[in-house]
Design an enzyme around this catalytic site. Structure first.
Site, PDB file in Angstrom:
ATOM      1  N   ASP A  82      75.472 -39.152 -22.756  1.00  0.00           N
ATOM      2  CA  ASP A  82      76.197 -38.717 -21.802  1.00  0.00           C
ATOM      3  C   ASP A  82      76.710 -39.782 -21.095  1.00  0.00           C
ATOM      4  O   ASP A  82      75.862 -40.809 -20.700  1.00  0.00           O
ATOM      5  CB  ASP A  82      75.628 -37.582 -21.202  1.00  0.00           C
ATOM      6  CG  ASP A  82      75.774 -36.326 -21.727  1.00  0.00           C
ATOM      7  OD1 ASP A  82      76.753 -36.171 -22.328  1.00  0.00           O
ATOM      8  OD2 ASP A  82      75.008 -35.404 -21.289  1.00  0.00           O
ATOM      9  N   THR A  83      77.906 -39.817 -20.516  1.00  0.00           N
ATOM     10  CA  THR A  83      78.403 -40.879 -19.634  1.00  0.00           C
ATOM     11  C   THR A  83      79.588 -40.397 -18.998  1.00  0.00           C
ATOM     12  O   THR A  83      79.923 -39.115 -19.174  1.00  0.00           O
ATOM     13  CB  THR A  83      78.867 -41.735 -20.708  1.00  0.00           C
ATOM     14  OG1 THR A  83      78.037 -42.487 -21.620  1.00  0.00           O
ATOM     15  CG2 THR A  83      79.735 -42.957 -20.155  1.00  0.00           C
ATOM     16  N   ILE A  84      80.130 -40.821 -18.184  1.00  0.00           N
ATOM     17  CA  ILE A  84      81.573 -40.482 -17.432  1.00  0.00           C
ATOM     18  C   ILE A  84      82.544 -41.481 -17.674  1.00  0.00           C
ATOM     19  O   ILE A  84      82.208 -42.778 -17.355  1.00  0.00           O
ATOM     20  CB  ILE A  84      81.282 -40.026 -15.929  1.00  0.00           C
ATOM     21  CG1 ILE A  84      80.610 -41.371 -14.980  1.00  0.00           C
ATOM     22  CG2 ILE A  84      80.510 -38.925 -15.763  1.00  0.00           C
ATOM     23  CD1 ILE A  84      82.034 -41.782 -14.464  1.00  0.00           C
ATOM     24  N   SER A 118      77.314 -45.005 -16.630  1.00  0.00           N
ATOM     25  CA  SER A 118      76.439 -44.176 -17.616  1.00  0.00           C
ATOM     26  C   SER A 118      75.020 -44.516 -16.958  1.00  0.00           C
ATOM     27  O   SER A 118      74.755 -45.318 -16.735  1.00  0.00           O
ATOM     28  CB  SER A 118      76.662 -44.272 -18.843  1.00  0.00           C
ATOM     29  OG  SER A 118      75.911 -43.538 -19.925  1.00  0.00           O
ATOM     30  N   MET A 125      84.449 -41.195 -23.231  1.00  0.00           N
ATOM     31  CA  MET A 125      82.880 -41.462 -23.178  1.00  0.00           C
ATOM     32  C   MET A 125      82.172 -40.815 -24.454  1.00  0.00           C
ATOM     33  O   MET A 125      82.752 -39.895 -25.021  1.00  0.00           O
ATOM     34  CB  MET A 125      82.328 -40.896 -21.764  1.00  0.00           C
ATOM     35  CG  MET A 125      82.639 -39.411 -21.421  1.00  0.00           C
ATOM     36  SD  MET A 125      81.934 -38.012 -22.473  1.00  0.00           S
ATOM     37  CE  MET A 125      80.080 -38.363 -22.271  1.00  0.00           C
TER      38      MET A 125
END
Length: 755
Positions: free
Chosen positions: A397-399, A416, A484
């Site tokens: 998960d990241t933005i 992230s 992402m």
């Protein structure tokens, strides 16, 4: 570790033969089949993020006169609060910024380093002895707990960008996130799902001994003993106080001040090697972005220690095929894309690392000659099962978010905590208050093999998955974009470019159509090498016939929901200069823009940063200002909607709508807008309205903005008449604009002021 077991429950897989049911959804009247919506188009500013409230914050900052960098920082701070499942100030940041003044791209690597007090041998021994989750037992560095933590680089990245390209003070930039952290926000659908899965995973990991402590995580992210559900109002007052310290004390508050001291004490208490000195020594780095040419377009990425050049390597290989002639409806198209990815990722596993510690053959990796050799190795009838060997001479998960402003600045930013919410460790101040954020687990991407380019070393940056991207043509900015999602990112970048360049899709459609994700390539952190070809995950939009044909060629194919990343993008029309925004329909996000900038005076002092009472006063102040601004917007809307027909003057229409905004009733006989407004700001707002109307001729039709202070008589500013009394003296309102454009844009003559 290649897979993200903590989030395995979020990935829905379907047997190949069972993917037949159509989606229960309507059909669009125009555009590419499968597109979720039209692109958002606006002239003066655009923001695309994975959370709608963060997008609105970015636009508010732009409208307040901030740069695209100011807006990006503000939105990123908000996402750290609102989407802690993917990012936060405990993580790292990378950015590519188009500067219209210098007409060039600037790259920022704000990734953190390993602690200086731990050697490779010590980490190897620690890894051997420490408890390991059954979900994390491949012999690489632990995916959670303190062994996976590197020094966070995000806050340093904010101040690096702000020092170079910011306009507004950081107090103003961080103020929206501080208010949301104090007052709360409703959690959105997908984030709530991730939140629940992550916190449940941390509970299980702690029971297995993989995380040193869990109480701080519970206090910060599980109010009432559980993760917040969709629509539930979540507050993080501890993070608000941390952001206040950063807003007041700047970068050093986090890396050299009380926050750094608290983090150093926390790590010492749980038996980790990180110390205050590691934070004090941290510094990000401005770098030159690297590029490749793809069919006349230049695609740009940040060089290693990130994986961005893998996207460029994929595009180099694909450039030798006529993808448009193949078509997305052919198995050949998908086959060559997957095989190109395998070859780029074989190089990624071997060569990508921190250039301060390893020599990276960047020029050769990006050469067209190497791509030609790799292309020649692809068998159109057979999938490669092992890493294709071509030596060099010599989930997550990241933005991702992007912002563009009226001056032409465009920011491509990714941030992230790595896997899910991060390491599971939330620091505290030693006095019962958490700092409101979680440390990243990016250190899990180091290799324990001393001979590997990505081998762990004190003070070294690990291999990184998060990558912003940019595309130019003929030296002009065209597309700020990113996808992402761990190893999906280079695959996603290449798919977006191909969809737009080869198939002519709009910026929104390019992200909406079906994607593939290949999992199983050898990774830079070590572990098992690819020997069986990995797995090709595809979305329901890929026809069954294509999946069957890929299977015949030796690919392991499955339909899945979840691993395809999150896309945001802004495309700049090279002819009109308008921005086209796109947001990932698979996520909770939003793209939004505006065409008319309201030049607000700063009617509020800097948000209260010293005492709790000052903060309470500031919150009320901000609410009051918000009501007043709604009233002014209503007046401005009237000015725009009913502009006069002549070129020399503009005027208000006599009747206002019956209701303006929320809780702002309009009494038609008096045409009055009422708002509760702090008395100390009346003069400021009066001057603002005066400045807006002083350049155009208006008939004195009696539109009144009344501002009530508790316990005092109301004061009024009557538009069409010179302001009088204590609310200020102003210019004669009987003046004209030279053109209709001047009336709309606020460009006015500057006549002599009265008094």
């Amino acid at each position: 570790m290649r897979y993200t077991p903590l989030l395995a429950a979020l990935l829905i897989t379907t047997p190949l033969a069972a993917q037949t049911a159509p989606k229960d959804q309507g059909n669009r009247y125009s555009g590419v089949p499968g597109a979720s919506r039209s692109s958002v188009i606006a002239q003066n500013g655009m923001a695309a993020t994975s959370q709608p409230l963060a997008t609105q914050i970015a636009l508010d900052i732009l409208k307040a006169g901030g740069s695209a960098v100011d807006a990006a920082i503000a939105a990123n701070a908000a996402l750290g609060l609102m989407e802690p499942t993917g990012n936060g100030i405990g993580g790292d940041l990378f950015a590519i910024i188009w500067d219209p003044k210098t007409q060039k791209l600037h790259g920022l690597n704000a990734s953190g380093r390993a602690p200086m007090g731990q050697s490779l041998k010590q980490l190897q021994e620690r890894t051997r002895k420490m408890p390991r989750s059954v979900r994390d037992s491949d012999g690489t560095i632990a995916d959670w707990g303190s062994a996976s933590v590197t020094i966070p680089g995000t806050v340093d990245g904010w101040f690096e960008m702000h020092g170079k390209f910011g306009k507004l003070p950081m107090r103003q930039v961080l103020a929206p996130s501080i208010r949301y952290a104090q007052q709360g926000f409703p959690v959105s659908e997908l984030i709530a799902q991730y939140w629940k899965a992550n916190t449940a995973g941390f509970e299980a990991l702690h029971k297995e001994g993989a995380i040193e402590e869990i109480d701080n995580m519970r206090r910060a992210y599980m109010p009432g003993g559980k993760a917040p559900a969709e629509g539930e109002i979540f507050k993080n007052p501890d993070l608000a106080l941390t952001l206040i310290e950063i807003a007041e004390g700047g970068r050093d508050a986090f890396y050299k001040g009380s926050l750094a001291q608290s983090m150093g004490r926390y790590f010492k208490r749980i038996g980790a090697p990180h110390r205050y000195e590691d934070f004090a020594a941290h510094k990000g780095e401005w770098v030159e972005p690297v590029s490749t040419s793809y069919r006349g377009y230049d695609v740009w990425e940040i060089p290693p220690n990130g994986q961005g050049i893998a996207a460029l390597q994929i595009l180099n290989i694909l450039e030798g095929y006529d993808l448009k002639a193949m078509g997305r409806g052919s198995a050949d198209f998908w086959h060559v894309f997957i095989e190109a990815k395998k070859r780029a990722f074989a190089d990624r596993a071997k060569y990508y690392a921190d250039p301060a510690f390893a020599k990276i053959p960047l020029k050769e990796l990006l050469s067209k000659e190497r791509a030609t050799k790799q292309r020649a190795d692809i068998d159109m009838g057979k999938a490669a099962l092992a890493d294709p060997a071509l030596p060099v001479d010599g989930g997550n998960d990241t933005i991702y978010m992007t912002v563009a402003d009226k001056d032409g600045m465009m920011v491509s930013l990714i941030q992230s905590n790595y896997r899910g919410m991060g390491s599971g460790l939330v620091p505290d101040d030693g006095n019962g208050r958490t700092l409101g954020f979680m440390f990243q687990d990016r250190g899990a991407q180091f290799s324990l093999d001393a001979k590997h380019a990505n081998a762990y070393a004190p003070g070294k940056r690990p291999f990184h998955t998060i990558i912003p991207a940019f595309m130019t043509k003929d030296g002009k900015p065209l597309l700020s974009f990113g996808v992402m999602g761990g190893a999906m990112q280079p695959q996603g970048h290449a798919q977006i470019v191909v969809n737009m360049v080869d198939f002519g899709m709009t910026v929104q459609a390019a992200g909406d159509v079906a994607r593939f994700h290949h999992d199983g390539s050898t990774d830079p952190e070590g572990g098992k090498a690819m020997t069986e070809g990995g797995v090709v995950e595809i979305e329901s939009g890929v026809p069954q016939a294509i999946a069957d044909e890929l299977t015949k060629r030796g690919h392991k194919v499955k339909y899945s929901v979840g691993p395809y990343g999150g896309y945001q993008a802004i495309w700049r029309d090279p002819v009109t200069g308008a921005y086209w925004g796109a947001s990932e329909f698979r996520k909770d996000g939003q793209a939004a823009g505006y065409w008319w900038q309201l030049q607000w005076l700063r009617c509020s002092p800097p948000i209260g940063l010293n005492t709790a009472s000052h903060l309470r006063h500031s919150r009320q102040q901000q609410r009051n200002i918000g009501f007043a601004r709604q009233a002014v917007v209503a007046i401005l809307d009237q000015r725009h909607a009913h502009i006069g027909r002549t070129q020399s003057r503009c005027q208000f229409r006599r009747n206002l709508p019956r209701h303006i905004g929320i809780g702002l009733p309009v009494e038609q006989p008096h045409r009055t807008v009422d708002c509760d407004f702090a008395v100390e700001h009346q003069a400021c707002l009066a001057r603002f309205i005066q400045a807006l109307v002083s350049g155009c001729r208006f008939r004195p039709i009696g539109i009144v903005l009344e501002m009530h202070a508790p316990g005092q008589d109301s004061l009024a500013l009557r538009i069409g008449e010179p302001p009088t009394g204590e609310i200020g003296r102003g210019r004669d309102s009987d003046q004209s604009c030279q053109t209709r454009t001047q009336c709309l844009t606020g460009q006015q003559h500057q006549p002599a002021a009265h008094g």
